[in-house]
Motif scaffolding. Structure first.
Motif, short mmCIF file in Angstrom:
data_model
loop_
_atom_site.label_atom_id
_atom_site.label_comp_id
_atom_site.label_asym_id
_atom_site.label_seq_id
_atom_site.Cartn_x
_atom_site.Cartn_y
_atom_site.Cartn_z
N ASN A 81 0.77 -1.12 0.09
CA ASN A 81 0.06 0.12 0.17
C ASN A 81 0.91 1.42 -0.14
OD1 ASN A 81 -2.75 -0.85 -0.16
ND2 ASN A 81 -2.43 -1.49 1.74
N ASN A 132 -0.73 4.53 -1.47
CA ASN A 132 -2.10 4.26 -1.31
C ASN A 132 -2.69 4.65 0.24
OD1 ASN A 132 -4.86 3.81 -1.42
ND2 ASN A 132 -4.64 1.68 -1.63
N GLU A 148 -5.58 3.55 2.79
CA GLU A 148 -5.62 2.07 3.19
C GLU A 148 -4.40 1.96 3.98
OE1 GLU A 148 -5.82 -2.46 1.70
OE2 GLU A 148 -5.92 -0.72 0.12
N THR A 180 -11.09 2.38 1.99
CA THR A 180 -10.93 2.05 0.63
C THR A 180 -12.30 1.93 -0.38
OG1 THR A 180 -11.33 -0.29 1.28
CG2 THR A 180 -9.02 0.48 1.24
#
Length: 436
Positions: A51, A54, A57, A352
């Motif tokens: 991740n 990201n 998340e 998410t």
């Protein structure tokens, strides 16, 4: 979260194929370190995730780890985040050098390959807890659970309500999805209206894992499959039988009849939102931007089509596992039991924008509670999801299917192309002794 699932799907195929090749030559090589104990007796457990980049998340995972570390003093989990594009190669390299972390995430379709290769340990003693999760979020192999995830996504049809209403097209439901004939009639009517450049867009411009994830469910709805799931020894009769040939002819007809482009544009979702496309084959990740668009009131989210054996959609996303080489497996399992509490399933899935993996978690996430605006996606996943073939040979099957489906769309003879795919898949399974 709009483009992330598509990016993830696009990267799985190559990385998974690499995992297969490295696993085949390094099976059982993942035993090694993974945990260090300090002077106070606290064992440090390394956790790897894909991740990096990201942010939402990763923040949710970091919070789980922080809560766990604060809940006890026997173990300390340390997070290392990798860019997704390099994650799988980092894992396979670590397995080869016997330096896997204790805890790692893994993309669902890779679980059988990594378990067979000796990377992963069974999640012993967790069956009761795991039984509460959506089946598609659990990675099982040879009768044992090896991984479990916080979330899944669902394939859907996004449609313009006005296009359906103006052409007298019924809005399908989970209980009464469109039949093959209804779908054909709907596409024909929308095309004949002359109002849409594309009656349908199936996102054929996407690459990699999108192809088996998105299009093999239609094959399965016709009654075929990528391989015989009874023993995973042969694709003969499943990928080249009458149902598979019917699927191939149907799939190609969507382009030859002028209903969808042979290759989608650079951004099919925007083409849909901008009025170019009437029906978009997409994932549940497309709901949020659709609802935020100027045409939100004219969008309806529909189940996939029943082509004879009921609607099917792909299942299985990122999941968490324990490495075979962890020197403190009891600590890794202790973390897993803590981390998979419903409140953390809820927090990660909310971060998410994905489908919560347990009923209790779904009740905590706005929109996913029973009757919520996103509850239909969870019902699609419950009712229609089929995980990709549970064999270590899946990476090869995926790339073979992708090439075959692309060849068929581009004019290859369906029977000949499917027969060749079966020969290739069977040869790969047999060359690996069917991964026994």
């Amino acid at each position: 979260m709009v483009s992330t699932p598509l990016k993830r799907l696009a990267t799985i195929g190559l990385a998974a194929a690499l995992a297969l090749s490295l696993a085949a030559c390094g099976k059982g090589s993942s035993s090694g370190n993974s945990a260090e104990t300090d002077a106070n007796g606290t064992a440090t457990l390394k956790l790897w995730t894909h991740n990096a980049g990201n942010d939402k998340e990763l923040a949710a995972i970091n919070q789980v780890v922080s809560d766990y570390n604060g809940s006890q003093a026997k173990y300390k989990v340390e997070v290392q985040a990798f860019p997704q594009d390099s994650y799988n190669t980092s894992v396979t390299a670590a397995a080869a050098s016997k330096s896997l972390p204790c805890i790692l995430d893994v993309d669902g379709p890779n679980v059988p390959n990594w378990a067979w290769a000796g990377y992963l340990a069974p999640l012993d003693g967790m069956d009761d807890q795991i039984s509460k999760f959506l089946p598609s979020t659990v990675g099982a192999y040879n009768g044992k659970n090896y991984s479990v995830g916080y979330y899944d996504v669902a394939l859907i049809m996004e449609a313009r309500k006005s296009a359906l209403a103006e052409n007298g097209i019924r809005i399908p439901t989970s209980d009464q999805p469109w039949t093959k004939d209804e779908f054909a009639a709907a596409l024909a009517a929308i095309k004949a209206s002359g109002k849409w450049a594309n009656a349908l867009d199936m996102q054929t411009g996407n690459t990699g894992e999108w192809w088996p994830y998105a299009y093999s469910p239609f094959l399965q709805s016709f009654g075929g499959d990528l391989i015989n799931r009874a023993d995973y020894k042969s694709a003969d009769g499943e990928l080249n039988g009458p149902a598979a040939v019917e699927w191939a002819n149907w799939f190609r007809s969507l382009t030859t009849d002028g209903y969808m482009p042979l290759k989608s544009g650079a951004d099919p979702a925007q083409d849909f939102l901008n009025g170019k496309t009437a029906i978009l084959y997409n994932g549940s990740w497309g709901a949020e931007p659709a609802r935020a668009s100027a045409i939100a009131d004219d969008i309806v989210f529909l189940p996939s089509v029943d082509l004879g054996q009921g609607p099917k959609i792909g299942g299985g996303s990122w999941q968490w596992a324990v490495s075979q080489g962890c020197s403190s497996p009891e600590g890794a399992l202790d973390y897993m039991k803590f981390a998979l509490q419903d409140k953390y399933v809820a927090s990660v899935s909310e971060a998410t924008g994905t489908i919560p993996a347990t009923d209790a978690a779904a009740a905590m996430v706005p929109g996913y509670e029973p009757g919520g605006v996103n509850d239909l996606f969870r019902q699609f996943s419950k009712e229609f999801a089929l995980v990709r073939p549970v064999t270590p040979g899946y990476p090869f099957i995926a790339t073979t299917f992708t090439k075959t489906a692309q060849d068929i769309l581009n004019g290859a003879d369906p029977q000949q192309a499917l027969d060749q795919a079966v020969k290739d898949i069977d040869a790969n399974q047999q060359s690996n002794n069917n991964f026994q």
